[in-house]
Design an enzyme around this catalytic site. Structure first.
Site, mmCIF file in Angstrom:
data_model
loop_
_atom_site.group_PDB
_atom_site.id
_atom_site.type_symbol
_atom_site.label_atom_id
_atom_site.label_comp_id
_atom_site.label_asym_id
_atom_site.label_seq_id
_atom_site.Cartn_x
_atom_site.Cartn_y
_atom_site.Cartn_z
ATOM 1 N N HIS A 186 0.796 -1.223 0.000
ATOM 2 C CA HIS A 186 0.000 0.000 0.000
ATOM 3 C C HIS A 186 0.835 1.282 0.000
ATOM 4 O O HIS A 186 0.280 2.374 0.094
ATOM 5 C CB HIS A 186 -0.979 -0.015 1.180
ATOM 6 C CG HIS A 186 -2.037 -1.045 1.021
ATOM 7 N ND1 HIS A 186 -1.924 -2.302 1.559
ATOM 8 C CD2 HIS A 186 -3.225 -1.030 0.365
ATOM 9 C CE1 HIS A 186 -2.997 -3.012 1.249
ATOM 10 N NE2 HIS A 186 -3.797 -2.266 0.522
ATOM 11 N N HIS A 238 -2.211 -6.362 -5.824
ATOM 12 C CA HIS A 238 -2.300 -7.537 -4.954
ATOM 13 C C HIS A 238 -3.756 -7.998 -4.824
ATOM 14 O O HIS A 238 -4.686 -7.269 -5.115
ATOM 15 C CB HIS A 238 -1.698 -7.238 -3.578
ATOM 16 C CG HIS A 238 -2.376 -6.125 -2.853
ATOM 17 N ND1 HIS A 238 -2.147 -4.788 -3.137
ATOM 18 C CD2 HIS A 238 -3.280 -6.133 -1.848
ATOM 19 C CE1 HIS A 238 -2.880 -4.038 -2.346
ATOM 20 N NE2 HIS A 238 -3.585 -4.832 -1.549
ATOM 21 N N CYS A 248 -13.717 -6.151 4.451
ATOM 22 C CA CYS A 248 -12.767 -6.449 3.379
ATOM 23 C C CYS A 248 -11.430 -6.839 3.991
ATOM 24 O O CYS A 248 -11.208 -6.690 5.185
ATOM 25 C CB CYS A 248 -12.621 -5.282 2.416
ATOM 26 S SG CYS A 248 -12.254 -3.710 3.165
ATOM 27 N N HIS A 277 -7.421 -9.133 2.910
ATOM 28 C CA HIS A 277 -6.496 -9.768 1.979
ATOM 29 C C HIS A 277 -6.321 -11.231 2.379
ATOM 30 O O HIS A 277 -5.999 -11.500 3.543
ATOM 31 C CB HIS A 277 -5.133 -9.096 2.032
ATOM 32 C CG HIS A 277 -5.193 -7.622 1.855
ATOM 33 N ND1 HIS A 277 -5.270 -6.743 2.920
ATOM 34 C CD2 HIS A 277 -5.195 -6.879 0.740
ATOM 35 C CE1 HIS A 277 -5.309 -5.512 2.445
ATOM 36 N NE2 HIS A 277 -5.273 -5.556 1.137
ATOM 37 N N GLU A 318 -14.297 -8.818 12.047
ATOM 38 C CA GLU A 318 -14.770 -7.434 11.992
ATOM 39 C C GLU A 318 -16.175 -7.260 12.541
ATOM 40 O O GLU A 318 -16.456 -6.275 13.209
ATOM 41 C CB GLU A 318 -14.726 -6.904 10.554
ATOM 42 C CG GLU A 318 -13.330 -6.622 10.075
ATOM 43 C CD GLU A 318 -13.276 -5.780 8.820
ATOM 44 O OE1 GLU A 318 -14.263 -5.069 8.506
ATOM 45 O OE2 GLU A 318 -12.242 -5.812 8.147
ATOM 46 N N GLU A 341 -4.375 2.034 -2.546
ATOM 47 C CA GLU A 341 -5.037 0.753 -2.775
ATOM 48 C C GLU A 341 -4.878 0.438 -4.259
ATOM 49 O O GLU A 341 -5.295 1.227 -5.103
ATOM 50 C CB GLU A 341 -6.540 0.859 -2.462
ATOM 51 C CG GLU A 341 -6.879 1.120 -1.020
ATOM 52 C CD GLU A 341 -6.936 -0.141 -0.185
ATOM 53 O OE1 GLU A 341 -6.667 -1.236 -0.712
ATOM 54 O OE2 GLU A 341 -7.242 -0.018 1.006
ATOM 55 N N GLU A 351 -5.691 -2.954 -6.109
ATOM 56 C CA GLU A 351 -6.144 -4.291 -5.758
ATOM 57 C C GLU A 351 -6.883 -5.001 -6.881
ATOM 58 O O GLU A 351 -7.665 -4.402 -7.617
ATOM 59 C CB GLU A 351 -7.025 -4.226 -4.504
ATOM 60 C CG GLU A 351 -6.236 -3.694 -3.324
ATOM 61 C CD GLU A 351 -6.957 -3.744 -2.001
ATOM 62 O OE1 GLU A 351 -6.258 -3.837 -0.984
ATOM 63 O OE2 GLU A 351 -8.195 -3.689 -1.975
#
Length: 179
Positions: free
Chosen positions: A27, A34, A69, A71, A89, A115, A117
């Site tokens: 980032h 990614h 959200c 990864h 979360e 970001e 992505e």
């Protein structure tokens, strides 16, 4: 361990894995492409669950975004990682499905982070269990009609995470196709 130190999977423009690095490194400007995922939960009435990102987030804090959200770790199945993150979360579990992917790049003017992505949009149906949001991750949440969110995204984009429009489009279209 800080989430910023966790590994992410670097990908090419088609989503093929080409390496890995830390979340923080991926980032840093100009950003490294990614793999990521964005979960959007819908309820039985067709409303979507949005969360307001916590103030401590390193990218786009206090903006409204999809349900959660994150990864996946390199090689980890996306829906598995998304299910774990949903529990972390929001304290929820749900049967999740991939709705599709899209790529976006957005720089956060407040933090300087980027970001970039290859985002897997993952959807699920909320079955009415009580949400238990982690205050370190979630400042607030709301169930909202998708049409209202779409309209407000156009009128007030600064209120929202820049990826929300793409997530909403893929998730709602996929959900409608299943009905």
């Amino acid at each position: 361990m800080s989430r910023e130190l966790l590994p992410v999977e670097l990908v090419d423009g088609t989503g093929i894995a080409v390496g890995s690095c830390s979340v923080a490194q991926a980032h840093r400007s100009p950003g490294l492409l990614h793999r990521a995922f964005s979960v959007l939960l819908l309820d039985g009435s067709g409303r979507v669950l949005l969360q307001q990102r916590a103030a401590a987030k390193t990218r786009f804090p206090l903006r409204w975004a999809n349900s959660c959200c994150g990864h996946p770790a390199p090689g980890q199945p996306v829906t598995e990682a998304a299910g774990i993150r949903l529990g972390e979360e929001l304290g929820l579990g749900a049967e999740l499905r991939e709705a599709g992917t899209f790529t976006y790049r957005a720089a956060d003017p407040g933090t300087g982070r980027v970001e970039y992505e290859f985002d897997h949009v993952v959807t699920g149906l909320h079955l009415g269990t009580e949400l238990r949001p982690d205050p370190a991750e979630v400042a607030d949440y709301a169930w909202v009609e998708p049409a209202l969110v779409s309209r407000d995204l156009v009128e007030h984009p600064e209120r929202y995470a820049p990826w929300l429009g793409g997530v909403l489009e893929l998730a709602v279209l996929t959900h409608l196709d299943r009905c």
